[in-house]
Design an enzyme around this catalytic site. Sequence first.
Site, mmCIF file in Angstrom:
data_model
loop_
_atom_site.group_PDB
_atom_site.id
_atom_site.type_symbol
_atom_site.label_atom_id
_atom_site.label_comp_id
_atom_site.label_asym_id
_atom_site.label_seq_id
_atom_site.Cartn_x
_atom_site.Cartn_y
_atom_site.Cartn_z
ATOM 1 N N ASP A 170 14.232 30.195 99.759
ATOM 2 C CA ASP A 170 14.484 30.433 98.345
ATOM 3 C C ASP A 170 15.730 31.302 98.231
ATOM 4 O O ASP A 170 15.730 32.462 98.654
ATOM 5 C CB ASP A 170 13.258 31.130 97.735
ATOM 6 C CG ASP A 170 13.359 31.293 96.224
ATOM 7 O OD1 ASP A 170 14.479 31.233 95.685
ATOM 8 O OD2 ASP A 170 12.312 31.499 95.591
ATOM 9 N N HIS A 171 16.779 30.741 97.638
ATOM 10 C CA HIS A 171 18.055 31.468 97.590
ATOM 11 C C HIS A 171 18.003 32.665 96.659
ATOM 12 O O HIS A 171 18.935 33.480 96.636
ATOM 13 C CB HIS A 171 19.171 30.521 97.144
ATOM 14 C CG HIS A 171 20.426 30.677 97.939
ATOM 15 N ND1 HIS A 171 20.988 31.900 98.212
ATOM 16 C CD2 HIS A 171 21.235 29.763 98.530
ATOM 17 C CE1 HIS A 171 22.087 31.735 98.922
ATOM 18 N NE2 HIS A 171 22.258 30.452 99.143
#
Length: 502
Positions: free
Chosen positions: A472-473
């Site tokens: 998850d950026h």
Amino acid sequence: MARVLEFKLPDLGEGLTEAEIVRWLVEVGDVVAIDQPVVEVETAKAMVEVPCPYGGVVTARFGEEGTELPVGAPLLTVAVGAPEGLDPSGASPSSAGSPASGTAAESAATATESAGGSGNVLVGYGTGAPAARRRRIRPDRPDRTYVRTAVSDTPVSEAPALAPAASGTAPATAATASAADEAAPAAVAVAVGAVNGQGPVPVVSPLVRRLARQHDIDLRRLAGSGPDGLILRADVDGAIRQAEETAATARVAEEPGRTPAAPVSPAAPDAERIPLRGVRGAVADKLSRSRTEIPDATCWVDADATELMAVRAAMNTATGPSAGPKVSVLALLARICTAALARFPELNSTVDTEAREIVRLPGVHLGFAAQTDRGLVVPVVRDAHIRNVESIGAEIARLTELARTGKLSPAQLTGGTFTLNNYGVFGVDGSTPIINHPEAAMLGVGRIMPKPWVHQGELAVRQVVQLSLTFDHRVCDGGTAGGFLRYVADCVEQPAVLLRTL
């Protein structure tokens, strides 16, 4: 004189609102004991056997195998205190294929009445509370939805959340519920709500109601696809898609020079339609939500796993005091993951979208993807950060066996903080997996196979594996994700690196 008690599908926890009947464990006319499993059902989480809190003779079953029932719908009725040798219809239990005599039913009934129920609890229901006097629902308040329980009448808007029951719109179900009310004062009946005094809406799940409100869907205009016209989430999702398509077509029609696209023709009559329900439906919902909410990215690296395989072989061939259970590659990789997460805790977190906060989790509950006949499930190894390789391996083996037999509980399938996906067992090298919402990352492992590799300056055949990390950026940038993956690869290539954290 026999009393006929109605047993309803209990709340199975974890927000589950329906279950599919997989296999009946009793027949009409059978004598059942208190807490004896009577039916095997499949929810979106797992297969479970449902025990009946009453002892007596089974007089009716509701739903064939393969039928999906909402929580609170009748499952069966049990005659408690039937005359010896007879069920309430007057037939002999032995003639119905019952394995026990009426005396057993009478004894079970006596035990039920004296104890006030079994006291057993299956996630969300129990029979330990004694029967209490029922109160009548006030008919002069049409603008309120009342929940009739064994204790009091409370408007739904002011009452705590309870396990919902079937709407009872079908005549047969309503008649059965009425008979059960007369025979079992302690039974719980939940009335499905009236809205603005316009009559009931057949919706069980409060999540479905909330979803409809959020998208301005009028539930009264929907035809439910569930039992007795019950409105399910799939019905609301379909209405939302239809509304979006109508709005998009209207926008295109308003633009000059644009012609609306022709509607897509329905599938051919002979096309096979497979319902998205049970485990498959839950997987579809979770993966769709993950792709919708999580801005994911993937990085990968090839690693020389020759030394790791040699270490595993040495562990499994050791003799004497150092010998122990066989160690799997997955257990070694799981232990490597816990060590990597200790160095990069950003990836052991989740995102609270409402509070706009990243929540770093104190412990590692490691999920691992397992393919079963019923679909993909992700059992969770609790507290993996304090386990050694042997402990992790034993827990993985135990959970895998439960997954294979369909006996995983909902608690064993939820609460993970990081997932390990060994898709190499399918003979593939790489993948870009979808993150298991609401986690922040997933490590994918491809097959380990001989490949040409430059080792110590010379070309050699080595055992090579591809590792991929989808993250998850929002919780970290590429530097953190790359550092995590590089550490995992270093431990695979040089297992001695792990000694620093053991």
